[in-house]
Write a protein that holds these residues in place. Structure first.
Motif, PDB file in Angstrom:
ATOM      1  N   SER A 177      -0.351   6.094  -5.681  1.00  0.00           N
ATOM      2  CA  SER A 177       0.504   4.995  -5.437  1.00  0.00           C
ATOM      3  C   SER A 177      -0.136   3.683  -5.576  1.00  0.00           C
ATOM      4  CB  SER A 177       1.032   5.380  -3.838  1.00  0.00           C
ATOM      5  OG  SER A 177       0.152   4.998  -3.098  1.00  0.00           O
ATOM      6  N   ALA A 178       0.614   2.659  -5.688  1.00  0.00           N
ATOM      7  CA  ALA A 178       0.369   1.370  -6.157  1.00  0.00           C
ATOM      8  C   ALA A 178      -0.492   0.932  -4.968  1.00  0.00           C
ATOM      9  CB  ALA A 178       1.521   0.582  -6.370  1.00  0.00           C
ATOM     10  N   MET A 179      -0.041   0.991  -3.731  1.00  0.00           N
ATOM     11  CA  MET A 179      -0.869   0.620  -2.584  1.00  0.00           C
ATOM     12  C   MET A 179      -2.047   1.268  -2.291  1.00  0.00           C
ATOM     13  SD  MET A 179      -0.748  -1.420  -0.085  1.00  0.00           S
ATOM     14  CE  MET A 179       0.485  -2.062  -0.021  1.00  0.00           C
ATOM     15  N   SER A 180      -2.312   2.701  -2.788  1.00  0.00           N
ATOM     16  CA  SER A 180      -3.453   3.372  -2.435  1.00  0.00           C
ATOM     17  C   SER A 180      -4.272   2.766  -3.497  1.00  0.00           C
ATOM     18  CB  SER A 180      -3.363   4.696  -2.863  1.00  0.00           C
ATOM     19  OG  SER A 180      -2.304   5.431  -1.850  1.00  0.00           O
ATOM     20  N   ALA A 181      -4.077   2.373  -4.735  1.00  0.00           N
ATOM     21  CA  ALA A 181      -4.750   1.865  -5.899  1.00  0.00           C
ATOM     22  C   ALA A 181      -5.417   0.531  -5.375  1.00  0.00           C
ATOM     23  CB  ALA A 181      -3.990   1.655  -7.045  1.00  0.00           C
ATOM     24  N   ILE A 182      -4.521  -0.490  -4.916  1.00  0.00           N
ATOM     25  CA  ILE A 182      -5.007  -1.724  -4.378  1.00  0.00           C
ATOM     26  C   ILE A 182      -6.044  -1.578  -3.414  1.00  0.00           C
ATOM     27  CG2 ILE A 182      -4.247  -3.597  -3.211  1.00  0.00           C
ATOM     28  CD1 ILE A 182      -1.501  -3.323  -4.657  1.00  0.00           C
ATOM     29  N   VAL A 183      -5.830  -0.816  -2.314  1.00  0.00           N
ATOM     30  CA  VAL A 183      -6.563  -0.571  -0.988  1.00  0.00           C
ATOM     31  C   VAL A 183      -7.905   0.034  -1.494  1.00  0.00           C
ATOM     32  CG1 VAL A 183      -7.000   0.517   0.958  1.00  0.00           C
ATOM     33  CG2 VAL A 183      -4.781  -0.470   0.613  1.00  0.00           C
ATOM     34  N   GLY A 184      -7.754   1.099  -2.343  1.00  0.00           N
ATOM     35  CA  GLY A 184      -8.947   1.933  -2.809  1.00  0.00           C
ATOM     36  C   GLY A 184      -9.902   0.982  -3.694  1.00  0.00           C
ATOM     37  N   ASP A 185      -9.425   0.139  -4.721  1.00  0.00           N
ATOM     38  CA  ASP A 185     -10.330  -0.909  -5.332  1.00  0.00           C
ATOM     39  C   ASP A 185     -10.821  -1.949  -4.555  1.00  0.00           C
ATOM     40  OD1 ASP A 185     -10.117   0.476  -7.625  1.00  0.00           O
ATOM     41  OD2 ASP A 185      -8.082  -0.577  -8.309  1.00  0.00           O
ATOM     42  N   MET A 186     -10.267  -2.312  -3.552  1.00  0.00           N
ATOM     43  CA  MET A 186     -10.583  -3.277  -2.550  1.00  0.00           C
ATOM     44  C   MET A 186     -11.827  -3.062  -1.659  1.00  0.00           C
ATOM     45  SD  MET A 186      -8.565  -5.386   0.337  1.00  0.00           S
ATOM     46  CE  MET A 186      -6.997  -5.689  -0.665  1.00  0.00           C
ATOM     47  N   PHE A 187     -11.850  -1.530  -1.500  1.00  0.00           N
ATOM     48  CA  PHE A 187     -12.726  -1.065  -0.612  1.00  0.00           C
ATOM     49  C   PHE A 187     -13.616  -0.218  -1.337  1.00  0.00           C
ATOM     50  CE2 PHE A 187      -9.491  -2.261   2.638  1.00  0.00           C
ATOM     51  CZ  PHE A 187     -10.269  -3.225   3.349  1.00  0.00           C
ATOM     52  N   ASP A 188     -13.511  -0.274  -2.578  1.00  0.00           N
ATOM     53  CA  ASP A 188     -14.493   0.557  -3.501  1.00  0.00           C
ATOM     54  C   ASP A 188     -14.319   1.833  -3.251  1.00  0.00           C
ATOM     55  OD1 ASP A 188     -16.373   0.976  -5.618  1.00  0.00           O
ATOM     56  OD2 ASP A 188     -18.153   0.495  -4.332  1.00  0.00           O
ATOM     57  N   ILE A 189     -13.355   2.372  -2.808  1.00  0.00           N
ATOM     58  CA  ILE A 189     -13.045   3.976  -2.767  1.00  0.00           C
ATOM     59  C   ILE A 189     -12.904   4.704  -3.838  1.00  0.00           C
ATOM     60  CG2 ILE A 189     -11.697   5.596  -1.354  1.00  0.00           C
ATOM     61  CD1 ILE A 189     -13.165   3.725   0.347  1.00  0.00           C
ATOM     62  N   LYS A 190     -13.558   5.698  -4.193  1.00  0.00           N
ATOM     63  CA  LYS A 190     -13.656   6.438  -5.420  1.00  0.00           C
ATOM     64  C   LYS A 190     -12.955   7.860  -4.941  1.00  0.00           C
ATOM     65  CE  LYS A 190     -15.784   3.244  -7.280  1.00  0.00           C
ATOM     66  NZ  LYS A 190     -15.351   2.176  -8.122  1.00  0.00           N
ATOM     67  N   PRO A 191     -11.980   8.342  -5.691  1.00  0.00           N
ATOM     68  CA  PRO A 191     -11.346   9.589  -5.483  1.00  0.00           C
ATOM     69  C   PRO A 191     -12.120  10.609  -6.107  1.00  0.00           C
ATOM     70  CG  PRO A 191      -9.979   8.652  -7.272  1.00  0.00           C
ATOM     71  CD  PRO A 191     -11.166   7.464  -6.796  1.00  0.00           C
ATOM     72  N   ILE A 192     -12.298  12.120  -5.588  1.00  0.00           N
ATOM     73  CA  ILE A 192     -12.714  12.966  -6.443  1.00  0.00           C
ATOM     74  C   ILE A 192     -11.729  13.971  -6.688  1.00  0.00           C
ATOM     75  CG2 ILE A 192     -14.411  14.986  -6.222  1.00  0.00           C
ATOM     76  CD1 ILE A 192     -15.982  13.127  -4.475  1.00  0.00           C
ATOM     77  N   ILE A 193     -11.412  14.202  -7.783  1.00  0.00           N
ATOM     78  CA  ILE A 193     -10.241  14.913  -8.334  1.00  0.00           C
ATOM     79  C   ILE A 193     -10.600  16.152  -8.924  1.00  0.00           C
ATOM     80  CG2 ILE A 193      -8.150  14.949  -9.753  1.00  0.00           C
ATOM     81  CD1 ILE A 193      -8.341  11.858  -9.516  1.00  0.00           C
ATOM     82  N   ALA A 194     -10.104  17.546  -8.688  1.00  0.00           N
ATOM     83  CA  ALA A 194     -10.567  18.682  -9.364  1.00  0.00           C
ATOM     84  C   ALA A 194      -9.294  19.395 -10.016  1.00  0.00           C
ATOM     85  CB  ALA A 194     -10.975  19.749  -7.997  1.00  0.00           C
ATOM     86  N   MET A 195      -9.597  20.265 -11.014  1.00  0.00           N
ATOM     87  CA  MET A 195      -8.436  21.084 -11.706  1.00  0.00           C
ATOM     88  C   MET A 195      -8.206  22.070 -10.709  1.00  0.00           C
ATOM     89  SD  MET A 195      -7.106  19.880 -14.480  1.00  0.00           S
ATOM     90  CE  MET A 195      -6.297  21.204 -14.779  1.00  0.00           C
ATOM     91  N   LYS A 196      -6.924  22.244 -10.403  1.00  0.00           N
ATOM     92  CA  LYS A 196      -6.767  23.707  -9.504  1.00  0.00           C
ATOM     93  C   LYS A 196      -5.364  24.052  -9.819  1.00  0.00           C
ATOM     94  CE  LYS A 196      -9.465  22.740  -5.387  1.00  0.00           C
ATOM     95  NZ  LYS A 196      -9.604  23.067  -3.865  1.00  0.00           N
ATOM     96  N   ASN A 197      -5.476  25.393 -10.397  1.00  0.00           N
ATOM     97  CA  ASN A 197      -3.977  25.955 -10.736  1.00  0.00           C
ATOM     98  C   ASN A 197      -3.698  25.213 -11.734  1.00  0.00           C
ATOM     99  OD1 ASN A 197      -4.400  28.149  -9.132  1.00  0.00           O
ATOM    100  ND2 ASN A 197      -3.525  26.995  -7.486  1.00  0.00           N
ATOM    101  N   GLY A 198      -4.258  24.438 -12.878  1.00  0.00           N
ATOM    102  CA  GLY A 198      -3.584  23.772 -13.773  1.00  0.00           C
ATOM    103  C   GLY A 198      -3.279  22.254 -13.562  1.00  0.00           C
ATOM    104  N   ARG A 199      -3.521  21.918 -12.227  1.00  0.00           N
ATOM    105  CA  ARG A 199      -3.158  20.651 -11.911  1.00  0.00           C
ATOM    106  C   ARG A 199      -4.349  19.714 -11.296  1.00  0.00           C
ATOM    107  NH1 ARG A 199       2.413  20.437 -11.611  1.00  0.00           N
ATOM    108  NH2 ARG A 199       3.583  22.434 -11.688  1.00  0.00           N
ATOM    109  N   LEU A 200      -4.334  18.406 -11.397  1.00  0.00           N
ATOM    110  CA  LEU A 200      -5.095  17.478 -10.875  1.00  0.00           C
ATOM    111  C   LEU A 200      -5.047  17.444  -9.214  1.00  0.00           C
ATOM    112  CD1 LEU A 200      -5.362  14.668 -13.728  1.00  0.00           C
ATOM    113  CD2 LEU A 200      -7.006  16.989 -13.332  1.00  0.00           C
TER     114      LEU A 200
END
Length: 288
Positions: A177-200
């Protein structure tokens, strides 16, 4: 006389340098759209250009080849090959597989019957590893019969895992979401994303690069618990070679894997358009 088999993929697949030529792969370019103008991945737009456009905050997106484009490529390749195996990005992430299937309806039925489509269930360097392993299996068994069933076993034990430097591009693609992106970048939060059943699927998040890479290596170690046999390990990046090398070192330590055997590659324009400069990830595929 043995049948000549042509291997086809979309430009959504990423490979180490030289592999496309060495294996004789036929790559169908995805459309990269910049400010409403369509370019062909690797033909009329380069990876460096895509990275520059993203950093300039230009409007960058992608679109699958049309069914007519797939049909044109398939018909041309059938002039050189008896059978085509066409490997596509996960159907849950892109319309490439559906577009390729629609292309078969535009072709003469005799030609369409010579084409087998594969939904690889993965993307980027994971898709590249899938294709390389499929070729290994064809050579091992000297046949394409049962290839999809054999590959399903390899896919179940393969892993793709990545992070991004800036959440803006994942937000644009609807991954956060837009809010998650703003907050994540503000606090240098990095997501870790995996492929599961063909989806991220988000599997973790950490603050700062070093913590993120450490967690990615720990994730890799957990996926190997109880597993026997060898595996190939690739690390992919977009304009982040130093980070890729650092992650490779962490993976080597966590997996007790020879660091010189880890392949580091740069992802291409199609995936770059979605993950952006600074993205880094790894993929693991069991060996034969």
């Amino acid at each position: 006389m043995a049948q000549k088999i042509g291997i086809v993929t979309d430009s959504t697949a990423d490979f180490p340098d030289g592999v496309i030529g060495r294996l004789g792969l036929n790559v169908i370019p995805v459309h990269v759209i910049v400010d409403g103008i369509s370019y062909l991945d690797g033909h009329t737009i380069s990876n460096d250009e895509v990275k520059s456009y993203l950093l300039e905050n230009r409007d960058v997106s992608t679109s699958p080849p049309t069914p007519a484009e797939y049909a044109d490529h398939f018909e041309r390749l059938l002039g050189k090959f008896d059978i085509l195996l066409s490997f596509h990005i996960s159907d849950a992430l892109s319309g490439c597989y559906k577009s390729a299937r629609s292309a078969l309806n535009l072709m003469d039925s005799k030609d369409a019957d010579k084409i087998k489509l594969f939904d690889t269930g993965t993307v980027s360097f994971g898709q590249g590893q899938y294709i390389c392993r499929a070729i290994d299996l064809i050579r091992e068994y000297k046949s394409i019969n049962g290839l999809d069933k054999r590959m399903s076993g390899f896919l179940e034990k393969s892993v793709v895992n990545f992070t991004v430097d800036n959440l803006a591009w994942l937000r644009k693609g609807g991954r956060v979401s837009a809010m998650s992106a703003i907050v994540g970048d503000m606090f240098d939060i990095k997501p870790i994303i995996a492929m599961k059943n063909g989806r991220l699927v988000p599997v973790d998040r950490k603050r700062g690069k070093k913590n993120t890479f450490k967690a990615m290596a720990e994730y890799a170690s957990k996926t190997r618990e109880g597993e026997a046999g060898g595996f190939d390990l690739w690390v992919g990046h977009c304009n982040a070679l130093d980070d890729a090398a650092y992650l490779a070192g962490k993976l080597a330590g966590a997996l007790n894997y020879p660091i010189n055997d880890i392949i580091i590659l740069e992802i291409g324009p199609t995936i770059t358009a979605h993950t952006g400069p600074g993205s880094v990830g790894w993929s693991m595929m069991p060996r034969l």
